[in-house]
Design a protein around this motif. Structure first.
Motif, PDB file in Angstrom:
ATOM      1  N   ALA A 198       7.430   6.728  -4.224  1.00 56.76           N
ATOM      2  CA  ALA A 198       7.540   8.095  -3.699  1.00 56.76           C
ATOM      3  C   ALA A 198       8.768   8.777  -4.257  1.00 56.76           C
ATOM      4  O   ALA A 198       8.869   8.981  -5.444  1.00 56.76           O
ATOM      5  N   SER A 199       9.756   9.083  -3.411  1.00 58.24           N
ATOM      6  CA  SER A 199      10.814  10.012  -3.802  1.00 58.24           C
ATOM      7  C   SER A 199      11.961   9.423  -4.601  1.00 58.24           C
ATOM      8  O   SER A 199      12.598  10.136  -5.335  1.00 58.24           O
ATOM      9  N   ASN A 239       0.834  -1.200   0.000  1.00 62.93           N
ATOM     10  CA  ASN A 239       0.000   0.000   0.000  1.00 62.93           C
ATOM     11  C   ASN A 239       0.865   1.245   0.000  1.00 62.93           C
ATOM     12  O   ASN A 239       1.926   1.277   0.609  1.00 62.93           O
ATOM     13  N   ALA A 240       0.381   2.288  -0.648  1.00 69.49           N
ATOM     14  CA  ALA A 240       1.107   3.555  -0.725  1.00 69.49           C
ATOM     15  C   ALA A 240       1.336   4.130   0.670  1.00 69.49           C
ATOM     16  O   ALA A 240       0.505   3.977   1.568  1.00 69.49           O
ATOM     17  N   ALA A 241       2.460   4.795   0.852  1.00 69.75           N
ATOM     18  CA  ALA A 241       2.831   5.384   2.143  1.00 69.75           C
ATOM     19  C   ALA A 241       1.949   6.567   2.522  1.00 69.75           C
ATOM     20  O   ALA A 241       1.901   6.952   3.686  1.00 69.75           O
ATOM     21  N   ASP A 242       1.203   7.128   1.567  1.00 65.71           N
ATOM     22  CA  ASP A 242       0.388   8.314   1.854  1.00 65.71           C
ATOM     23  C   ASP A 242      -0.934   7.999   2.560  1.00 65.71           C
ATOM     24  O   ASP A 242      -1.726   8.897   2.821  1.00 65.71           O
ATOM     25  N   GLY A 243      -1.180   6.717   2.855  1.00 64.78           N
ATOM     26  CA  GLY A 243      -2.397   6.332   3.563  1.00 64.78           C
ATOM     27  C   GLY A 243      -3.617   6.190   2.671  1.00 64.78           C
ATOM     28  O   GLY A 243      -4.708   5.887   3.146  1.00 64.78           O
ATOM     29  N   SER A 244      -3.455   6.365   1.367  1.00 69.27           N
ATOM     30  CA  SER A 244      -4.595   6.279   0.445  1.00 69.27           C
ATOM     31  C   SER A 244      -5.056   4.844   0.214  1.00 69.27           C
ATOM     32  O   SER A 244      -6.154   4.627  -0.274  1.00 69.27           O
TER      33      SER A 244
END
Length: 137
Positions: free
Chosen positions: A121-122, A78-83
């Motif tokens: 991400a980065s 899962n994406a780290a942004d909580g989405s």
């Protein structure tokens, strides 16, 4: 560090809890010819088998799929942004050294895996072949 700790550095370390040495069971395929493998997902964490032609199949726990030279196993988290959006954080590509997979008949060369690490991400990084001769990964 361990194998996965060495691959999933920096931001990718958040996915260490999603992968293990026992995540997949890989063995020779019952059909498909030399260099083809059967992959069983042993983990509750899904993977995707991505074919060289762009076709992808998600494998949940206990699901089985075929892996041929040029195909990839993609580890999904899962994406780290909580989405909750799915992201691929690790990809293993099956690369054949067998001449018949390049159009020349022979059965003498091995198949190997190439590890491609994706850190969502980065940043992202790429690694070369994983391990020694024969099937790897």
């Amino acid at each position: 560090p361990g194998f996965f700790e060495g691959l999933l550095e920096g931001p990718g370390q958040r996915y260490l809890c999603c992968v293990s040495r026992g995540h997949l069971e890989v063995g020779p395929a019952r059909s498909g010819g030399p260099g083809c493998f059967e992959v069983t997902n042993q983990s509750a964490n899904p993977v995707s088998l991505a074919g060289a032609g762009g076709v992808s199949r998600k494998l949940g726990k206990g699901d089985v799929g075929a892996l041929m030279p040029g195909d990839c196993v993609e580890f999904i988290g899962n994406a780290a942004d909580g989405s909750g959006a799915p992201v691929m954080y690790l990809r293993l590509e099956l690369v054949s050294d067998m001449p018949e997979h390049r159009g020349y008949p022979s059965t003498s060369a091995p198949t190997k895996a190439v590890v491609d690490v994706h850190v969502p991400a980065s940043s992202s990084s790429s690694r070369g072949p994983a391990g020694g001769g024969g099937g790897r990964g």
